[in-house]
Design a protein around this motif. Structure first.
Motif, PDB file in Angstrom:
ATOM      1  N   SER A 274       4.654 148.894  55.554  1.00 15.04           N
ATOM      2  CA  SER A 274       5.400 148.653  54.317  1.00 15.04           C
ATOM      3  C   SER A 274       6.572 147.713  54.539  1.00 15.04           C
ATOM      4  CB  SER A 274       5.901 149.985  53.750  1.00 15.04           C
ATOM      5  OG  SER A 274       6.742 150.641  54.694  1.00 15.04           O
ATOM      6  N   GLU A 275       7.106 147.661  55.755  1.00 12.84           N
ATOM      7  CA  GLU A 275       8.231 146.787  56.043  1.00 12.84           C
ATOM      8  C   GLU A 275       7.794 145.533  56.786  1.00 12.84           C
ATOM      9  OE1 GLU A 275      11.276 148.872  58.086  1.00 12.84           O
ATOM     10  OE2 GLU A 275      11.387 150.493  56.634  1.00 12.84           O
ATOM     11  N   ALA A 276       6.515 145.209  56.704  1.00 10.21           N
ATOM     12  CA  ALA A 276       6.031 144.020  57.412  1.00 10.21           C
ATOM     13  C   ALA A 276       6.661 142.771  56.829  1.00 10.21           C
ATOM     14  CB  ALA A 276       4.513 143.943  57.310  1.00 10.21           C
ATOM     15  N   SER A 277       6.654 141.721  57.619  1.00  8.31           N
ATOM     16  CA  SER A 277       7.226 140.456  57.187  1.00  8.31           C
ATOM     17  C   SER A 277       6.523 139.948  55.933  1.00  8.31           C
ATOM     18  CB  SER A 277       7.077 139.425  58.311  1.00  8.31           C
ATOM     19  OG  SER A 277       7.334 138.126  57.823  1.00  8.31           O
ATOM     20  N   PRO A 278       7.259 139.268  55.046  1.00  5.72           N
ATOM     21  CA  PRO A 278       6.607 138.669  53.873  1.00  5.72           C
ATOM     22  C   PRO A 278       5.782 137.447  54.220  1.00  5.72           C
ATOM     23  CG  PRO A 278       8.945 138.114  53.903  1.00  5.72           C
ATOM     24  CD  PRO A 278       8.726 139.101  55.026  1.00  5.72           C
ATOM     25  N   PHE A 279       5.915 136.946  55.473  1.00  7.49           N
ATOM     26  CA  PHE A 279       5.215 135.732  55.875  1.00  7.49           C
ATOM     27  C   PHE A 279       4.376 135.993  57.131  1.00  7.49           C
ATOM     28  CE2 PHE A 279       9.600 134.471  54.503  1.00  7.49           C
ATOM     29  CZ  PHE A 279       9.265 134.204  53.185  1.00  7.49           C
ATOM     30  N   VAL A 280       3.117 135.606  57.085  1.00 10.48           N
ATOM     31  CA  VAL A 280       2.220 135.749  58.233  1.00 10.48           C
ATOM     32  C   VAL A 280       1.717 134.363  58.620  1.00 10.48           C
ATOM     33  CG1 VAL A 280       0.098 136.768  59.121  1.00 10.48           C
ATOM     34  CG2 VAL A 280       1.519 138.059  57.512  1.00 10.48           C
ATOM     35  N   LEU A 281       1.785 134.030  59.890  1.00  8.73           N
ATOM     36  CA  LEU A 281       1.338 132.745  60.411  1.00  8.73           C
ATOM     37  C   LEU A 281       0.145 132.970  61.329  1.00  8.73           C
ATOM     38  CD1 LEU A 281       4.862 131.359  61.466  1.00  8.73           C
ATOM     39  CD2 LEU A 281       3.746 131.157  59.233  1.00  8.73           C
ATOM     40  N   VAL A 282      -0.940 132.240  61.089  1.00 14.77           N
ATOM     41  CA  VAL A 282      -2.145 132.393  61.904  1.00 14.77           C
ATOM     42  C   VAL A 282      -2.692 131.007  62.236  1.00 14.77           C
ATOM     43  CG1 VAL A 282      -4.339 133.593  62.183  1.00 14.77           C
ATOM     44  CG2 VAL A 282      -2.678 134.430  60.503  1.00 14.77           C
ATOM     45  N   ASP A 283      -2.616 130.632  63.491  1.00 14.60           N
ATOM     46  CA  ASP A 283      -3.167 129.357  63.942  1.00 14.60           C
ATOM     47  C   ASP A 283      -4.600 129.584  64.424  1.00 14.60           C
ATOM     48  OD1 ASP A 283      -3.018 126.654  64.257  1.00 14.60           O
ATOM     49  OD2 ASP A 283      -1.666 126.684  65.976  1.00 14.60           O
ATOM     50  N   GLU A 284      -5.519 128.713  63.987  1.00 18.42           N
ATOM     51  CA  GLU A 284      -6.940 128.842  64.359  1.00 18.42           C
ATOM     52  C   GLU A 284      -7.442 130.250  64.031  1.00 18.42           C
ATOM     53  OE1 GLU A 284      -8.688 126.367  65.404  1.00 18.42           O
ATOM     54  OE2 GLU A 284      -7.326 124.910  66.285  1.00 18.42           O
ATOM     55  N   VAL A 285      -7.481 130.561  62.757  1.00 19.50           N
ATOM     56  CA  VAL A 285      -7.775 131.928  62.318  1.00 19.50           C
ATOM     57  C   VAL A 285      -9.119 132.421  62.841  1.00 19.50           C
ATOM     58  CG1 VAL A 285      -8.847 131.211  60.142  1.00 19.50           C
ATOM     59  CG2 VAL A 285      -7.747 133.447  60.296  1.00 19.50           C
ATOM     60  N   GLU A 286     -10.042 131.502  63.115  1.00 21.22           N
ATOM     61  CA  GLU A 286     -11.386 131.911  63.541  1.00 21.22           C
ATOM     62  C   GLU A 286     -11.478 132.226  65.025  1.00 21.22           C
ATOM     63  OE1 GLU A 286     -11.066 127.410  63.807  1.00 21.22           O
ATOM     64  OE2 GLU A 286     -10.508 128.978  62.380  1.00 21.22           O
ATOM     65  N   HIS A 287     -10.420 132.010  65.784  1.00 17.01           N
ATOM     66  CA  HIS A 287     -10.488 132.126  67.242  1.00 17.01           C
ATOM     67  C   HIS A 287     -10.943 133.515  67.677  1.00 17.01           C
ATOM     68  CE1 HIS A 287      -9.460 131.004  71.380  1.00 17.01           C
ATOM     69  NE2 HIS A 287      -9.034 132.244  71.508  1.00 17.01           N
ATOM     70  N   GLY A 288     -12.013 133.554  68.486  1.00 15.83           N
ATOM     71  CA  GLY A 288     -12.489 134.796  69.073  1.00 15.83           C
ATOM     72  C   GLY A 288     -13.299 135.672  68.140  1.00 15.83           C
ATOM     73  N   LEU A 289     -13.631 135.164  66.955  1.00 16.91           N
ATOM     74  CA  LEU A 289     -14.309 136.001  65.962  1.00 16.91           C
ATOM     75  C   LEU A 289     -15.662 135.429  65.560  1.00 16.91           C
ATOM     76  CD1 LEU A 289     -11.271 136.730  63.621  1.00 16.91           C
ATOM     77  CD2 LEU A 289     -12.421 138.393  65.083  1.00 16.91           C
ATOM     78  N   GLU A 290     -16.641 136.322  65.388  1.00 23.37           N
ATOM     79  CA  GLU A 290     -17.921 135.933  64.828  1.00 23.37           C
ATOM     80  C   GLU A 290     -17.750 135.733  63.326  1.00 23.37           C
ATOM     81  OE1 GLU A 290     -17.190 138.714  66.365  1.00 23.37           O
ATOM     82  OE2 GLU A 290     -18.585 139.156  68.015  1.00 23.37           O
ATOM     83  N   PRO A 291     -18.691 135.008  62.680  1.00 14.82           N
ATOM     84  CA  PRO A 291     -18.528 134.713  61.247  1.00 14.82           C
ATOM     85  C   PRO A 291     -18.244 135.932  60.379  1.00 14.82           C
ATOM     86  CG  PRO A 291     -20.268 133.357  62.135  1.00 14.82           C
ATOM     87  CD  PRO A 291     -19.845 134.278  63.247  1.00 14.82           C
ATOM     88  N   HIS A 292     -18.974 137.037  60.583  1.00 13.72           N
ATOM     89  CA  HIS A 292     -18.749 138.189  59.699  1.00 13.72           C
ATOM     90  C   HIS A 292     -17.375 138.797  59.924  1.00 13.72           C
ATOM     91  CE1 HIS A 292     -20.106 140.241  63.383  1.00 13.72           C
ATOM     92  NE2 HIS A 292     -19.520 141.329  62.922  1.00 13.72           N
ATOM     93  N   ARG A 293     -16.835 138.672  61.143  1.00 18.42           N
ATOM     94  CA  ARG A 293     -15.507 139.219  61.398  1.00 18.42           C
ATOM     95  C   ARG A 293     -14.407 138.248  60.955  1.00 18.42           C
ATOM     96  NH1 ARG A 293     -14.410 142.625  66.560  1.00 18.42           N
ATOM     97  NH2 ARG A 293     -14.742 140.719  67.748  1.00 18.42           N
ATOM     98  N   ILE A 294     -14.714 136.956  60.894  1.00 19.14           N
ATOM     99  CA  ILE A 294     -13.772 135.999  60.290  1.00 19.14           C
ATOM    100  C   ILE A 294     -13.530 136.392  58.838  1.00 19.14           C
ATOM    101  CG2 ILE A 294     -13.434 133.610  59.561  1.00 19.14           C
ATOM    102  CD1 ILE A 294     -15.085 132.733  61.979  1.00 19.14           C
ATOM    103  N   ILE A 295     -14.625 136.688  58.131  1.00 16.57           N
ATOM    104  CA  ILE A 295     -14.515 137.065  56.715  1.00 16.57           C
ATOM    105  C   ILE A 295     -13.703 138.342  56.568  1.00 16.57           C
ATOM    106  CG2 ILE A 295     -15.844 137.812  54.701  1.00 16.57           C
ATOM    107  CD1 ILE A 295     -18.084 135.925  55.699  1.00 16.57           C
ATOM    108  N   ARG A 296     -13.930 139.295  57.462  1.00 11.95           N
ATOM    109  CA  ARG A 296     -13.175 140.558  57.410  1.00 11.95           C
ATOM    110  C   ARG A 296     -11.688 140.304  57.640  1.00 11.95           C
ATOM    111  NH1 ARG A 296     -15.074 144.945  61.565  1.00 11.95           N
ATOM    112  NH2 ARG A 296     -17.062 144.336  60.629  1.00 11.95           N
ATOM    113  N   LEU A 297     -11.360 139.435  58.585  1.00  7.66           N
ATOM    114  CA  LEU A 297      -9.957 139.129  58.847  1.00  7.66           C
ATOM    115  C   LEU A 297      -9.307 138.468  57.631  1.00  7.66           C
ATOM    116  CD1 LEU A 297      -7.479 138.908  60.629  1.00  7.66           C
ATOM    117  CD2 LEU A 297      -8.449 136.840  61.655  1.00  7.66           C
ATOM    118  N   LEU A 298     -10.021 137.537  56.998  1.00 10.98           N
ATOM    119  CA  LEU A 298      -9.476 136.891  55.802  1.00 10.98           C
ATOM    120  C   LEU A 298      -9.195 137.904  54.706  1.00 10.98           C
ATOM    121  CD1 LEU A 298     -11.700 133.674  55.667  1.00 10.98           C
ATOM    122  CD2 LEU A 298      -9.301 133.814  56.325  1.00 10.98           C
ATOM    123  N   HIS A 299     -10.106 138.855  54.540  1.00 13.11           N
ATOM    124  CA  HIS A 299      -9.886 139.901  53.534  1.00 13.11           C
ATOM    125  C   HIS A 299      -8.666 140.744  53.899  1.00 13.11           C
ATOM    126  CE1 HIS A 299     -14.367 139.850  52.063  1.00 13.11           C
ATOM    127  NE2 HIS A 299     -13.746 138.706  51.896  1.00 13.11           N
TER     128      HIS A 299
END
Length: 565
Positions: A274-299
């Motif tokens: 609940s107190e997490a930062s209002p801003f999240v930074l993600v460089d190369e969001v797909e790094h280390g993830l298979e396609p179905h898990r990329i989609i899960r991370l985006l969600h």
């Protein structure tokens, strides 16, 4: 939720100048390498960092020019009450409107915002302040209190972010549940027991070494070491909050998880805090993830939320990400060659969204050739294969991607690419002339057109262009791929006496036969997929290109010249 309204970056790393007005929710940046995507994320992080002991070097300056100071300004809206205090911060309050942009003076119809400014000059010392033109002119300085600064600090979901899986100062776990103050005594007692138990277990293994220590101590007269034993060092095992970490059911630390699994878990923890930062930074969001898990991370990051809980800034080179996100969540970064970075968005229309879905890979190239359909894509791919086999430069090697125009959608798709700042060409046949309105839309968007002779489809243009030997080969491929019965049936529909055996190069091929062949190939859809078009381009058109007649070889050369320009 606090949101970044505008980012201004000057003379920082590869960016000479950039001005960007991101949106709430997910902001995904695509673009070629070295166009400042990661630099923009770093600029946000450094400007809003709660720490003030950051280190800079000459390499952080645009082209190493330390005479031009680094100047980064991040303007923030939806301010917490503490920063809306007029008595303290009125001099640095500014105004912002989604349509008008940033104004130095607040106004009744404008949102109150503040600008956090980071500057670094040649002494390499970073300086932060709250900035407005008025405050600067009056020599007034204001800073954000540490408590508020901490609330604004972005969270970075990096490649290696395992510090979030243990309790520590910068861990997301601390925002979920802080280690209670009484835990200190328990940790100290655990350290004492660990030292003692290690000493008992290790005596047999280190006995010989201890005997030598005792002997040397006796000779040297060091009484304190005469009965030395092996225990864990008190300093080396000084437990703290960071010593408490997440483990699996077998006691294995979760920091041993793979990169992708760690990122997914941490992103979920950030979303739950609940107190997490209002801003999240993600460089190369797909790094280390298979396609179905990329989609899960985006969600998990909120890509499908109607009312986003935080503002996310991410970079990507993944077609999966491009397909999954909405058109209005994607920005393209482009450098004009002078270090000025611009960020483009589409209009967010249904047609733009369809283009992202259908042509995702093409959005990851610097220039795009929108082909009317799969036959044209296949031809160009086949020509490139032949050139590659003969050590000649290809369209792909020059950074050009091929996109399927989808027939009647080709104009909308070409314009969608052009609006994002891509060099865009449209390759089409010419059996259906464009209206003046369609031509105007392409010209306005800056799309360069290439098309065959007036009135001819691609199949018809091929049949008028190829020499007799290659016409015979074209018919052979049509029969191999479609079957003799179908090809002959399509030909008889054009001329009752015509069949595939009639196209014999040694007997010569008449103009009537070429005309009927082209019409039958078009009507019968003989080459209406990428694979068949590719085969024609590689095996028929490419080897004969120098001996072809008509407009096709000229157009293809002009297209190559455009790509190379």
């Amino acid at each position: 939720m606090t949101a970044i309204r505008q980012i201004d970056v000057r003379h920082f790393r590869g960016v000479r100048e950039a001005v960007w007005g991101p949106l709430p929710g997910v902001n995904a940046i695509i673009g070629s390498g070295d166009t400042g995507k990661s630099t923009l994320l770093d600029a946000i992080e450094l400007t809003l960092a709660p720490r003030r002991n950051l280190t800079f070097s000459d390499a952080d300056f645009w082209q190493l020019d330390v005479n031009q100071p680094i100047d980064i300004r991040v303007t923030i809206g939806e301010l917490p009450d503490a920063l809306l205090d007029f008595e303290r911060y009125g001099i640095v309050h500014r105004g912002w409107d989604a349509l008008v942009g940033l104004s130095d003076e607040p106004g009744a119809d404008l949102e109150d915002v503040i600008t956090v400014r980071l500057t670094v000059d040649q002494d390499l010392e970073p300086r932060w302040c709250l900035y407005s033109d008025r405050a600067d002119a009056d020599g007034v300085t204001r800073e954000i209190p540490p408590a508020e600064r901490k609330k604004l600090a972005p969270t970075r979901l990096g490649v290696y972010a395992n510090h979030h899986l243990a309790w520590g100062n910068r861990s997301i776990l601390n925002k979920l549940a802080e280690i209670p103050s009484g835990a200190g005594g328990a940790l100290a007692e655990a350290a004492r027991k660990a030292r003692a138990e290690f000493g008992l277990a290790a005596l047999d293994q280190v006995k010989d070494a201890l005997d030598i220590v005792h002997e040397v101590a006796a000779k040297a007269g060091i009484s304190g070491a005469l009965e030395a034993t092996a225990l864990l060092d008190a300093h080396g095992i000084s437990f703290s909050g960071g010593t408490i970490a997440l483990h699996n059911k077998d006691g294995v630390p979760l920091r041993n998880l793979g990169v992708g699994s760690s990122r997914l878990l941490i992103a979920g923890l950030q979303a739950a805090a609940s107190e997490a930062s209002p801003f999240v930074l993600v460089d190369e969001v797909e790094h280390g993830l298979e396609p179905h898990r990329i989609i899960r991370l985006l969600h998990t990051l909120g890509s499908k939320e109607a009312a986003p809980k935080r503002q996310v800034f991410l970079t990507t080179h993944s077609a999966v990400v491009v397909r999954e996100l909405s058109a209005d969540q994607i920005w393209r970064a482009a450098d004009d060659g002078s270090g000025q970075v611009r960020l483009f968005r589409t209009d967010g229309s249904v047609e733009s969204q369809k283009t992202f879905r259908a042509c995702a890979e093409a959005f990851l190239a610097p220039q795009v050739i929108v082909c009317e359909g799969p036959t044209e894509i296949g031809l160009l791919r086949g020509l490139d294969m032949h050139r590659d086999e003969n050590n000649l430069p290809t369209l792909a090697a020059k950074g050009a991607a091929l996109a399927d125009g989808g027939g009647d959608s080709m104009i909308a798709r070409a314009c969608a690419f052009a609006r994002l700042g891509y060099r865009t060409a449209l390759l089409r046949d010419c059996d259906k002339p464009f209206t003046p309105k369609q031509l105007e839309s392409l010209a306005t968007a800056g799309v360069t057109q290439f098309h065959w002779d007036h009135g001819l489809s691609t199949e018809e243009q091929l049949c008028w262009t190829l020499p007799d030997d290659e016409i015979e080969r074209l018919v052979e491929i049509a029969v191999e791929e479609n079957g003799k019965d179908k090809v002959d049936g399509d030909l008889r529909n054009r001329s009752p006496a015509l069949n595939s055996d009639a196209f014999c190069a040694s007997l010569g091929i008449s103009e009537d036969e070429r005309e009927h062949l082209g019409a039958a190939a078009k009507k019968g859809g003989w080459f209406k997929n990428v694979t068949l078009g590719e085969r024609v381009g590689r095996e028929v058109l490419a080897p004969a290109l120098d001996s072809c007649s008509g407009k096709m070889p000229v157009i293809l050369q002009n297209l190559r010249d455009w790509v190379a320009a």
